[in-house]
Each structure stands twice: as C-alpha cells, then as structure tokens.
Write a protein that holds these residues in place. Sequence first.
Motif, PDB file in Angstrom:
ATOM      1  N   LEU A  19       0.483  -1.202   0.094  1.00 25.45           N
ATOM      2  CA  LEU A  19       0.256   0.070   0.060  1.00 25.45           C
ATOM      3  C   LEU A  19       0.557   0.865   0.095  1.00 25.45           C
ATOM      4  O   LEU A  19       2.088   0.916   0.618  1.00 25.45           O
ATOM      5  CB  LEU A  19      -1.561   0.082   1.254  1.00 25.45           C
ATOM      6  N   PRO A  20       0.193   2.405  -0.732  1.00 24.32           N
ATOM      7  CA  PRO A  20       1.206   3.496  -0.916  1.00 24.32           C
ATOM      8  C   PRO A  20       0.924   4.403   0.859  1.00 24.32           C
ATOM      9  O   PRO A  20       0.336   4.261   1.618  1.00 24.32           O
ATOM     10  CB  PRO A  20       0.291   4.344  -1.507  1.00 24.32           C
ATOM     11  N   THR A  21       2.420   4.616   1.128  1.00 24.77           N
ATOM     12  CA  THR A  21       2.624   6.038   2.446  1.00 24.77           C
ATOM     13  C   THR A  21       1.093   7.048   1.904  1.00 24.77           C
ATOM     14  O   THR A  21       1.076   7.495   1.246  1.00 24.77           O
ATOM     15  CB  THR A  21       3.815   5.706   2.805  1.00 24.77           C
ATOM     16  N   GLY A  22       0.350   7.543   2.658  1.00 24.42           N
ATOM     17  CA  GLY A  22      -0.308   8.256   2.865  1.00 24.42           C
ATOM     18  C   GLY A  22      -1.545   8.327   1.654  1.00 24.42           C
ATOM     19  O   GLY A  22      -1.738   7.542   1.472  1.00 24.42           O
ATOM     20  N   SER A  23      -2.790   9.119   2.382  1.00 22.19           N
ATOM     21  CA  SER A  23      -3.633   9.197   1.173  1.00 22.19           C
ATOM     22  C   SER A  23      -3.863   9.932  -0.166  1.00 22.19           C
ATOM     23  O   SER A  23      -3.166  10.715  -0.198  1.00 22.19           O
ATOM     24  CB  SER A  23      -5.017   9.717   2.255  1.00 22.19           C
ATOM     25  N   ALA A  24      -4.908  10.146  -1.113  1.00 22.60           N
ATOM     26  CA  ALA A  24      -5.081  10.494  -1.809  1.00 22.60           C
ATOM     27  C   ALA A  24      -4.812  12.486  -1.645  1.00 22.60           C
ATOM     28  O   ALA A  24      -4.851  12.796  -3.003  1.00 22.60           O
ATOM     29  CB  ALA A  24      -5.800   9.826  -2.969  1.00 22.60           C
ATOM     30  N   TRP A  25      -5.410  12.452  -0.869  1.00 21.75           N
ATOM     31  CA  TRP A  25      -5.546  13.740  -1.025  1.00 21.75           C
ATOM     32  C   TRP A  25      -4.963  14.461   0.257  1.00 21.75           C
ATOM     33  O   TRP A  25      -4.857  14.730   1.094  1.00 21.75           O
ATOM     34  CB  TRP A  25      -7.238  14.096  -0.178  1.00 21.75           C
ATOM     35  N   SER A  26      -3.507  13.948   0.800  1.00 16.89           N
ATOM     36  CA  SER A  26      -2.938  14.296   1.976  1.00 16.89           C
ATOM     37  C   SER A  26      -2.070  15.951   1.301  1.00 16.89           C
ATOM     38  O   SER A  26      -1.577  15.783   0.480  1.00 16.89           O
ATOM     39  CB  SER A  26      -1.647  13.067   2.385  1.00 16.89           C
ATOM     40  N   CYS A  27      -1.414  16.352   2.242  1.00 13.99           N
ATOM     41  CA  CYS A  27      -1.142  17.772   1.672  1.00 13.99           C
ATOM     42  C   CYS A  27       0.594  17.101   1.320  1.00 13.99           C
ATOM     43  O   CYS A  27       0.798  16.458   2.156  1.00 13.99           O
ATOM     44  CB  CYS A  27      -1.231  18.992   3.507  1.00 13.99           C
TER      45      CYS A  27
END
Length: 73
Positions: A19-27
């Motif tokens: 899984l990629p780190t962070g979300s698709a809408w992270s700052c």
Amino acid sequence: MKAVAALLLVGMLILWAELPTGSAWSCPPVRFTCALHNPPNRCLTDRHCPRGKKCCRSFCGMKCLSQIPVSYV
C-alpha cells in the motif's frame, strides 16, 4: 487450521506492504518553515477552506491548498 491462518497472515502482510503511504488527498510535505514565532494562519481546519481545498501547513503558517491527487508512479 494453523497453516490456513499462517497463509492468511502472510497474504495480509504482503498486501499491507504494497500500500502507498499517505492518502490520495494528503497535504504536501513542508521542507522549510519561516522563523516567525506565531506565523499567520489563513485556516485552522478543512472547514475553513472553500470547497475543493484543504487546510495544509505551508512555508509560513496554515493555508488552503487545492486538493491534487498524488500519483504513485
């Protein structure tokens, strides 16, 4: 039964590792910050921003940024 549980655990660990780190809408990350003790904030939470923007840390204080999906290529 133990072998099935072990296989499930291994499968979940493999999926979790990919899984990629962070979300698709992270700052975006802030690498440098200003030297002001109490920098001016234009927002405090996402609710203070217009629709389609997110309250993020910036170089000097918090401000509303457009939400741009991050591509993991």
